[in-house]
Design an enzyme around this catalytic site. Structure first.
Site, PDB file in Angstrom:
ATOM      1  CB  CYS A 114      32.150  22.864  57.274  1.00 26.68           C
ATOM      2  SG  CYS A 114      31.916  20.993  58.332  1.00 26.68           S
ATOM      3  CG  HIS A 251      33.914  24.578  61.065  1.00 25.56           C
ATOM      4  ND1 HIS A 251      32.491  24.445  61.830  1.00 25.56           N
ATOM      5  CD2 HIS A 251      34.401  24.449  60.007  1.00 25.56           C
ATOM      6  CE1 HIS A 251      32.854  22.699  61.331  1.00 25.56           C
ATOM      7  NE2 HIS A 251      33.587  22.915  60.340  1.00 25.56           N
ATOM      8  CG  ASN A 281      33.621  19.049  61.665  1.00 26.36           C
ATOM      9  OD1 ASN A 281      32.283  20.468  61.644  1.00 26.36           O
ATOM     10  ND2 ASN A 281      34.005  18.620  60.792  1.00 26.36           N
TER      11      ASN A 281
HETATM   12  N1  ACO Z   1      42.473   6.142  64.489  1.00 27.60           N
HETATM   13  C1  ACO Z   1      43.842   6.319  63.732  1.00 27.60           C
HETATM   14  N2  ACO Z   1      44.310   5.750  63.056  1.00 27.60           N
HETATM   15  C2  ACO Z   1      43.838   6.535  61.956  1.00 27.60           C
HETATM   16  C3  ACO Z   1      42.648   7.491  62.539  1.00 27.60           C
HETATM   17  C4  ACO Z   1      42.009   6.707  63.342  1.00 27.60           C
HETATM   18  N3  ACO Z   1      40.575   7.074  63.867  1.00 27.60           N
HETATM   19  N4  ACO Z   1      41.774   7.766  61.528  1.00 27.60           N
HETATM   20  C5  ACO Z   1      42.976   7.451  60.455  1.00 27.60           C
HETATM   21  N5  ACO Z   1      43.971   6.982  61.202  1.00 27.60           N
HETATM   22  C6  ACO Z   1      45.423   7.165  59.937  1.00 27.60           C
HETATM   23  C7  ACO Z   1      45.352   6.826  58.962  1.00 27.60           C
HETATM   24  O1  ACO Z   1      44.560   5.305  58.533  1.00 27.60           O
HETATM   25  C8  ACO Z   1      46.559   7.140  58.480  1.00 27.60           C
HETATM   26  O2  ACO Z   1      47.593   5.842  58.708  1.00 27.60           O
HETATM   27  P1  ACO Z   1      48.479   5.715  57.967  1.00 27.60           P
HETATM   28  O3  ACO Z   1      49.519   6.455  58.080  1.00 27.60           O
HETATM   29  O4  ACO Z   1      49.000   4.382  57.888  1.00 27.60           O
HETATM   30  O5  ACO Z   1      47.925   5.627  56.226  1.00 27.60           O
HETATM   31  C9  ACO Z   1      47.127   8.216  59.897  1.00 27.60           C
HETATM   32  O6  ACO Z   1      45.859   7.629  60.962  1.00 27.60           O
HETATM   33  C10 ACO Z   1      47.124   9.688  58.805  1.00 27.60           C
HETATM   34  O7  ACO Z   1      45.997   9.581  58.523  1.00 27.60           O
HETATM   35  P2  ACO Z   1      45.863  11.550  58.070  1.00 27.60           P
HETATM   36  O8  ACO Z   1      44.601  11.247  57.502  1.00 27.60           O
HETATM   37  O9  ACO Z   1      46.862  11.727  57.615  1.00 27.60           O
HETATM   38  O10 ACO Z   1      45.698  12.099  59.338  1.00 27.60           O
HETATM   39  P3  ACO Z   1      45.847  13.513  59.888  1.00 27.60           P
HETATM   40  O11 ACO Z   1      46.584  14.169  60.721  1.00 27.60           O
HETATM   41  O12 ACO Z   1      45.556  14.191  58.535  1.00 27.60           O
HETATM   42  O13 ACO Z   1      44.421  13.679  60.433  1.00 27.60           O
HETATM   43  C11 ACO Z   1      41.745  14.355  59.933  1.00 27.60           C
HETATM   44  C12 ACO Z   1      42.967  13.484  59.898  1.00 27.60           C
HETATM   45  C13 ACO Z   1      42.198  14.177  61.887  1.00 27.60           C
HETATM   46  C14 ACO Z   1      40.767  14.188  59.408  1.00 27.60           C
HETATM   47  C15 ACO Z   1      42.157  15.838  59.413  1.00 27.60           C
HETATM   48  O14 ACO Z   1      42.470  15.696  58.558  1.00 27.60           O
HETATM   49  C16 ACO Z   1      41.577  16.814  59.352  1.00 27.60           C
HETATM   50  O15 ACO Z   1      41.119  17.248  60.139  1.00 27.60           O
HETATM   51  N6  ACO Z   1      40.862  17.314  58.415  1.00 27.60           N
HETATM   52  C17 ACO Z   1      40.714  18.329  58.064  1.00 27.60           C
HETATM   53  C18 ACO Z   1      38.677  17.918  58.344  1.00 27.60           C
HETATM   54  C19 ACO Z   1      38.464  19.127  57.910  1.00 27.60           C
HETATM   55  O16 ACO Z   1      38.716  20.382  57.749  1.00 27.60           O
HETATM   56  N7  ACO Z   1      36.473  19.475  57.304  1.00 27.60           N
HETATM   57  C20 ACO Z   1      36.094  20.297  56.989  1.00 27.60           C
HETATM   58  C21 ACO Z   1      34.912  20.555  57.852  1.00 27.60           C
HETATM   59  S1  ACO Z   1      34.181  18.942  57.937  1.00 27.60           S
HETATM   60  C22 ACO Z   1      32.463  19.057  57.272  1.00 27.60           C
HETATM   61  O17 ACO Z   1      32.661  20.679  55.980  1.00 27.60           O
HETATM   62  C23 ACO Z   1      30.959  19.110  56.640  1.00 27.60           C
END
Ligand code: ACO
Length: 324
Positions: A114, A251, A281
């Site tokens: 990314c 990004h 993304n």
């Molecule tokens: N639908 C419903 N529930 C979901 C989903 C979904 N699609 N995905 C995850 N959950 C659940 C999880 O299982 C978890 O449930 P639990 O509490 O029962 O275990 C709950 O939602 C919370 O999950 P988290 O991962 O803690 O959620 P978070 O608020 O952190 O959001 C996300 C997740 C959107 C992925 C976020 O962490 C994020 O954006 N992270 C950074 C991504 C990023 O910046 N990537 C870098 C660039 S990508 C690259 O380089 C290719």
């Protein structure tokens, strides 16, 4: 007198197929509400069957050439940021080069996930400043839909396909922050974090392309801190204050990361170009896509200070400050 890499034109291309969040509800335990509130994403584009990264890159390149009023003959270097190339080799860059009808100059790919477009911009800037190139076509192009695990709701709802392109040309400036062009850059990586975001296949391991794996919440915590820090470093190098930034073009991974970074930098959200809601993304394509949208909407104007920052797999992160 200072050689500067100045923006001459920008363009983008998105595949025709638009997929709304509700589409995932049919086969995953997820909801439009979760995706929207946790990531800010509402829809994304997916490449058609047989449509490749170089197809998207070519269309974005043609749009940027049109915007700049240039032809492929005017370009002496093509740099493509991608982690989803058509083939292991040759590079997407050389594929675009031949499809543009270019038989001179040079082309290559940069892979920093990314952060790829920021890495590519820094490299293009260095090539121009060193006198190795006069006009560089910098492209970010991805087909992340090809490396999704469609049973993993924590990743497959977040990514999309697309391409953006920016043409940089050598101009002479005074060496001050009033110059147009790239004013400062900052690159970082730390391979100790490789398990936070990776693809579980590759040429010398499985012999397959693999699927994306991400520890999203751990990455989230790293993102705001590292993005703020690289942005501050670039601004300091450029001698620009946060209050002088006209546009953050970040990004587009997650609206909460974008908001958190802007807040820490003291930049209001009405000075941030947001496309995550419509594109998801798109990895290395997200910044040039957002730049192109910001220019097309006549928000980013000549003379504006633009700050771009990105973080991705590696971890790799960085930022660029330029005067448009
Ligand atoms: N639908 C419903 N529930 C979901 C989903 C979904 N699609 N995905 C995850 N959950 C659940 C999880 O299982 C978890 O449930 P639990 O509490 O029962 O275990 C709950 O939602 C919370 O999950 P988290 O991962 O803690 O959620 P978070 O608020 O952190 O959001 C996300 C997740 C959107 C992925 C976020 O962490 C994020 O954006 N992270 C950074 C991504 C990023 O910046 N990537 C870098 C660039 S990508 C690259 O380089 C290719």
């Amino acid at each position: 007198m200072t050689r500067r890499a100045v923006a001459l034109g920008v363009g983008h291309y998105l595949p025709e197929r638009v997929v709304e969040n509700a589409w995932f509800e049919d086969f995953l335990d997820t909801s439009d509400e979760w995706i929207r509130t946790r990531s800010g994403i509402e829809r994304r584009h997916f490449a058609a069957e047989g449509e490749t990264t170089s197809d998207l890159a070519l269309r974005a390149a043609q749009a940027a050439l049109d915007d700049a009023g240039l032809t492929a003959d005017d370009i002496d270097c093509i740099l493509v940021a991608t982690s989803t190339p058509d083939l292991t080799f040759p590079s997407v860059g050389t594929m675009v080069q031949s499809r543009l009808g270019m038989t001179r100059g040079f082309a290559f790919d940069v892979q920093a996930v990314c952060a790829g477009f920021v890495y590519a911009l820094c490299n293009a800037n260095a090539l121009i400043v060193a006198g190795q190139a006069e006009r560089v076509l910098v492209i970010g192009a991805e087909t992340f839909s090809r490396i999704m695990d469609w049973e993993d709701r924590s990743t497959c709802v977040l990514f999309g396909d697309g391409a953006g392109a920016l043409i940089l040309g050598a101009e002479t400036g005074r060496g001050t922050k009033e110059d147009r062009g790239i004013l400062a850059t900052d690159l970082n990586s730390d391979g100790r974090y490789r398990d936070m975001l990776f693809v579980d296949g590759g040429v010398s391991t499985t012999g397959t392309a693999g699927k994306l794996r991400m520890q999203g919440n751990q990455l989230f915590r790293q993102a705001v801190e590292k993005l703020t820090s690289t942005a501050e470093t670039s601004l300091e190098k450029a001698g620009i204050l946060g209050s002088e930034v006209d546009w953050i073009v970040p990004h587009q991974a997650n609206i909460r990361i974008i908001q958190g970074t802007a807040r820490k930098m003291g930049v209001p959200m009405n000075r941030v170009i947001l496309t995550v809601q419509d594109h998801g993304n798109t990895s290395a394509a997200s910044i040039p896509l957002a730049l192109s949208v910001g220019v097309a909407e006549e928000r980013i104007k000549r003379g504006d200070i633009v700050l771009s920052e990105a973080i991705g797999g590696g971890l790799a992160w960085g930022s660029v400050v330029l005067r448009w």
